[in-house]
Design an enzyme around this catalytic site. Structure first.
Site, mmCIF file in Angstrom:
data_model
loop_
_atom_site.group_PDB
_atom_site.id
_atom_site.type_symbol
_atom_site.label_atom_id
_atom_site.label_comp_id
_atom_site.label_asym_id
_atom_site.label_seq_id
_atom_site.Cartn_x
_atom_site.Cartn_y
_atom_site.Cartn_z
ATOM 1 C CE1 TYR A 94 76.133 23.475 -21.869
ATOM 2 C CE2 TYR A 94 76.854 21.446 -22.885
ATOM 3 C CZ TYR A 94 76.099 22.394 -23.185
ATOM 4 O OH TYR A 94 75.167 22.941 -24.176
ATOM 5 C CE1 TYR B 132 70.019 23.583 -24.434
ATOM 6 C CE2 TYR B 132 70.348 21.711 -25.884
ATOM 7 C CZ TYR B 132 70.972 23.587 -25.462
ATOM 8 O OH TYR B 132 72.284 23.456 -26.196
ATOM 9 C CE LYS C 88 71.244 15.711 -28.543
ATOM 10 N NZ LYS C 88 73.106 16.244 -28.491
#
Length: 419
Positions: A19, A146, A269
Site C-alpha cells: 500500500y 473489504y 489475524k
C-alpha cells in the site's frame, strides 16, 4: 534523524512495501524487537502499538505461552504437507474451532492468509451449487466492504473505494449493493436477493464493522436481516470475521451478538495471536455434504502448500488457550469504556466529523483528510504507533493493554488532532 542500521540501508532498496507509493513514501521505521504492547525501534525508541499489527496481536507481543508452544512444536515438526498426511496441532485446532463456533459450523479448512480463506469460502460456495447441478456464478457484496487483495476477493470489495479501482475491468462482475440498515432497506434487500437468486451463490459481509472500508459500524439487526434474506432466497451467507473475530467487537465472534449461524465463516489475524500466518474457513455440515461423494470431481480441489501448517496451528491453539483462560470480554468492555471517555473530546475539534467506538475499536473520522500523512510522524514523536488511513484516525490496541498505555494512545490522538 537517528542513524539507521546496516540491514536497513542495504535492504530497503530491494523491498516492495504494501500500500505504498515507493517513490514518495516517508521512510519506514526499522523495528528490532517487540514486547507486550511495545515496538522497539532500531535506535532504541519505543512505541506503544495502537494498531496491534493490523489487528492481529490480540494478546500483545511475545506472549510466553504462545512462544513456548511454538518452540516445542518447532523442535518436533515445524511443518509437513497436508496432502495425504495430517498433524495433531491442525486437527486439534479444527476440533476446537468447531466447538467454539455456533450451530453446525463443523468443517475447517486451514490455510495461511485471510485473503485465501475468503477465496476458499467463495470457491466452496460456487462448487456447492455446481455439485448440485446449478450454475450460480455471482456474489452479492456491499459498499464499504473489504475482503482482501487477491483477484477473487478484490471482486467482492467496494469498487469505488479506490484501492482496487484500476482492476475493475478485469475482475469478476458481482452484485454490489448497500447494507440494509433499516427495516425498509431490509425488505428492499430481500426483494433484490430473490430477484437475482438464480445467479447468486452467496452473500458475503463483514459483521458489525466494515474494517478497511473506514471502520463503519452496523447493528446486529443488519446481520439478522441478511440471514433471513438468504434463507428466503435459498442463497448462502459468508461472514468474514477476519478482523472482528476473537473479541475485537466485544464478543468472541461478532455473529454471536446477532445470534446467527452463517454457512461459512472466515478467520485469521488474532487466530494465531498475530505471530504466524494462519487462516481458516469453517463451513456448515450441509456445505460439506455437497462435496462428500463417490465422484472425485465433486471434491474441493484446493490445497495451499502450507495448509494445516503445524507451527502456525500450535500458535493458534496456544492463542485459543488464552482466550479460554482469561476473561477477554471483560478486558474489551473496559477498553471500550475508556475509549469512549477519552476520545470523546475529539468531537470538539474543528476538523472532526464523528467519534465512534465499538468494543476495542476507537475511530475519529475527519472532514478533511488531505493532511493525513503528516500526522504519522507526529504520533511517533509522542511515542505511539497510530496509522491513519482514508479519512480516519483509529485505534485497535492489543486486548491486553493497560489503562496508562491506552491513555497514552488516546491523548496522543487528542493532542495531534488538536494541534
Amino acid at each position: 534523524m537517528p542513524e539507521t542500521p546496516d540491514w536497513f540501508e542495504s535492504g530497503i532498496s530491494h523491498i516492495w512495501l504494501p500500500y505504498t507509493q515507493m517513490k514518495t513514501a516517508v521512510p519506514s521505521l526499522p523495528v528490532k524487537s517487540t514486547d507486550g504492547v511495545r515496538l522497539t525501534l532500531a535506535d532504541g525508541r519505543q512505541l506503544i502499538d495502537g494498531i496491534s499489527s493490523w489487528w492481529a496481536a490480540a494478546h500483545g507481543y511475545n506472549h510466553p505461552h504462545i512462544i513456548e508452544a511454538m518452540k516445542a512444536q518447532i523442535d518436533a515438526m515445524p511443518h509437513a504437507m497436508f496432502g495425504g498426511m495430517v498433524n495433531e496441532p491442525a486437527l486439534t485446532l479444527a476440533r476446537r474451532l468447531a466447538a467454539m463456533l455456533p450451530g453446525d459450523l463443523n468443517r475447517v479448512f486451514i490455510a495461511e492468509s485471510g485473503s485465501v480463506s475468503v477465496e476458499v469460502a467463495m470457491k466452496m460456495a460456487l462448487q456447492y451449487y455446481f455439485n448440485r447441478g446449478e450454475k450460480r456464478t455471482k456474489f452479492v457484496h456491499f459498499r464499504g466492504t473489504y475482503h482482501g487483495d487477491t483477484l477473487g476477493t478484490m471482486a467482492v470489495c467496494d469498487p469505488e473505494e479506490g484501492m482496487h479501482g484500476l482492476f475493475g475491468d478485469v475482475l469478476a462482475k458481482n452484485l454490489l449493493t448497500d447494507l440494509p440498515r433499516t427495516a425498509e432497506q431490509a425488505e428492499q434487500f430481500a426483494d433484490f436477493l430473490k430477484a437475482n437468486a438464480a445467479d447468486v451463490a452467496a452473500v458475503i459481509t463483514e459483521p458489525l464493522v466494515q474494517g478497511a472500508g473506514g471502520m463503519v459500524f452496523h447493528t446486529n439487526d443488519t446481520l439478522r436481516w441478511l440471514r433471513e434474506a438468504c434463507d428466503a432466497a435459498g442463497v448462502l451467507l459468508i461472514v468474514d470475521e477476519i478482523f472482528t473475530g476473537f473479541y475485537r467487537t466485544g464478543s468472541r465472534f461478532a455473529i454471536e451478538q446477532a445470534g446467527i449461524v452463517p454457512d461459512m465463516v472466515t478467520l485469521s489475524k488474532a487466530l494465531s495471536g498475530g505471530v504466524s500466518p494462519l487462516s481458516a474457513c469453517i463451513a456448515r455440515d450441509e456445505i460439506f455434504a455437497a462435496f462428500y461423494d463417490d465422484d472425485p470431481m465433486k471434491a474441493l480441489m484446493h490445497g495451499p502448500t502450507y495448509m494445516g501448517h503445524a507451527l502456525g496451528c500450535a500458535a493458534a491453539n496456544a492463542s485459543l488457550d488464552l482466550f479460554e483462560r482469561e476473561d477477554y470480554a471483560a478486558k474489551v468492555h473496559a477498553i471500550e469504556g475508556q475509549l469512549m471517555a477519552e476520545l470523546a473530546p475529539c468531537g470538539f475539534v474543528e476538523n472532526v466529523k464523528s467519534v465512534r467506538v465499538k468494543g476495542a475499536i476507537g475511530v475519529v473520522q475527519l472532514h478533511d483528510a488531505s493532511g493525513l500523512e503528516k500526522l504519522k510522524p507526529e504520533f511517533v514523536k509522542r511515542g505511539v504507533w497510530v496509522r491513519p488511513f482514508r479519512d480516519i484516525v483509529y485505534l485497535t490496541p492489543p486486548l491486553v493493554i493497560g489503562e496508562d498505555d491506552l491513555s497514552a494512545l488516546t491523548h496522543a490522538i487528542r493532542d495531534v488532532l488538536g494541534a
